[in-house]
Every structure is written in C-alpha cells, then in structure tokens.
Design an enzyme around this catalytic site. Structure first.
Site, PDB file in Angstrom:
ATOM      1  CB  SER A  61       0.143   0.450   5.061  1.00 58.61           C
ATOM      2  OG  SER A  61       1.427   0.013   5.447  1.00 58.61           O
ATOM      3  CE  LYS A 107       2.075   0.961   8.866  1.00 59.96           C
ATOM      4  NZ  LYS A 107       2.320  -0.429   8.445  1.00 59.96           N
TER       5      LYS A 107
END
Length: 228
Positions: free
Chosen positions: A149, A187
C-alpha cells in the site's frame, strides 16, 4: 553530460532520500520540476538510468536507487541511502559505499503496508543501521514491511523501515499507527479537526478515517533498508 532538468531531478531525488530515507513519488517529482505530466518524469528517469546515475529496482514499483552523482554535485560526499544486500556483481560504473558507523536497532516484527495486522511488541532480531540515518538521540526500532500500500512512497513489500519512537507526528509524516490499541499499520498521517486519516500511497487502497482517540502514533519513518 546531463541536461538542466536531468540534474535538477537527480538532485531532488538525492535530497529527498537524504531527508526521508525513501525516494519521492512521481507526483512529487512532477511538482518539484514544474512539469505538466508524469510522462516527462518518466523520460527524465529513463535518461538518468541510461547514463548510469540511477537504477530502477526490478519488480518494485517506482523504487529508485541513486548509483552515482555528477562530479560537480559531490563536493560534500555521496553515499546511497538504499542499503544493499546480496545481489550479485554491481554494475561497472557503480560507486563503492564507504563504511560508516552503525548502530544495532531491534527489528520488532512485521508492519502492514496494507490492511492492518496485529501489533508487534517483541524483538525478532536486530539490524545494523547507519548512525547518519538515525541522527542524534532518540530511540529507534525497525519493522519488516508486509504489503504494497506504500509503493508510491518507495516503500515495498519486504523492506525494513527504520522508525523513530514517539507519539507525535506532523501532517504528512509516514507513521506507525496503532489502531484501536490492537492493529498496527504503516501509513501517511493527516489530521483534520478531531479526525485522523491514514493514507495509503497506492490507489488500490482507500484512505481510512478514524476519530483522534482511535489512533495512537507509535513512531515516524526516518529511513529504509532494502535487501534484494
């Protein structure tokens, strides 16, 4: 001989890797060079690769390694920020990496760059990290990345990320976030009002939004180690 745009891009990539430990995204390169489209960046990257200044890592999306810098740009010394493991003979024009003081940092297991996984709190092993990457003071740990991701931020499945321990971060920092006290994920953090958004760097993944009290920052990214 490099063109002005090629030199500007190479210098931008080098400075961002020195600062963040990971290459900039193509969007960031496009903005830095004031280009209208990413196709121009692709052409510049290809030209730099053909001239032996950078290397794109096989099977790793947008992952770039600087092999050398022009003589006129190396007055302060140059060392690649990607730490290489065993990968066979180096290209004939590759620069040798000088030995640098290193510090043993605990590898605390795996961190998800994808769907959050259970938080890890036990030392799995140790890794030697250049002190230049760690800076002065602070506690650090490392985690193995699982998932894709964050590929557009230059962070790939299997990379080792080096984290400076702490519970604060600025907007835009890449952090280890503990979600609802039991799931950890890597993230980019954004705050707005009483909400926190955890952004992926891959369009295949959605941004996840939480209340401020649902997310705890466990540290922020300061470097990356890659073996291949």
């Amino acid at each position: 001989m490099l063109t002005r745009k090629q030199r500007d891009l190479l210098e931008f990539i080098h400075k961002r890797m020195q600062r963040d430990g990971v290459p900039p995204s193509f969007d960031e390169m496009k903005e830095a060079l004031d280009l209208r489209s990413k196709s121009g960046i692709h052409r510049l990257i290809t030209a730099l690769e053909e001239r032996g200044f950078i290397r794109r890592l096989a099977h790793r999306a947008r992952a770039i390694e600087i092999v050398k810098m022009p003589d006129a740009m190396t007055g302060g010394g140059f060392e690649p920020r990607v730490i290489d493991g065993d990968r066979g003979p180096a290209p004939a024009n590759a620069m040798a990496v000088r030995a640098a003081p290193a510090r043993e940092v605990p590898v605390m297991g795996q961190i998800a760059a994808g769907v959050p996984i259970e938080a890890i709190s036990q030392v799995a092993s140790h890794v030697a990290v250049p002190e230049q990457m760690l800076g002065a003071g602070g506690n650090h740990y490392a985690l193995e990345v699982k998932g894709d991701s964050m590929i557009d931020a230059g962070i790939n499945d299997g990379d080792i990320v080096v984290i400076e321990e702490g519970n604060t971060a600025d907007n835009g920092d890449i952090v280890v976030a503990l979600v609802e006290d039991h799931e950890a994920t890597l993230k980019r953090l954004r705050r707005k009002g009483g909400m926190i958004a955890l952004e992926a760097a891959n369009p295949a993944y959605e941004t996840r939004v939480f209340r401020d009290d649902q997310v705890k920052v466990q540290g922020k990214l300061v470097g990356l180690i890659r073996t291949y």
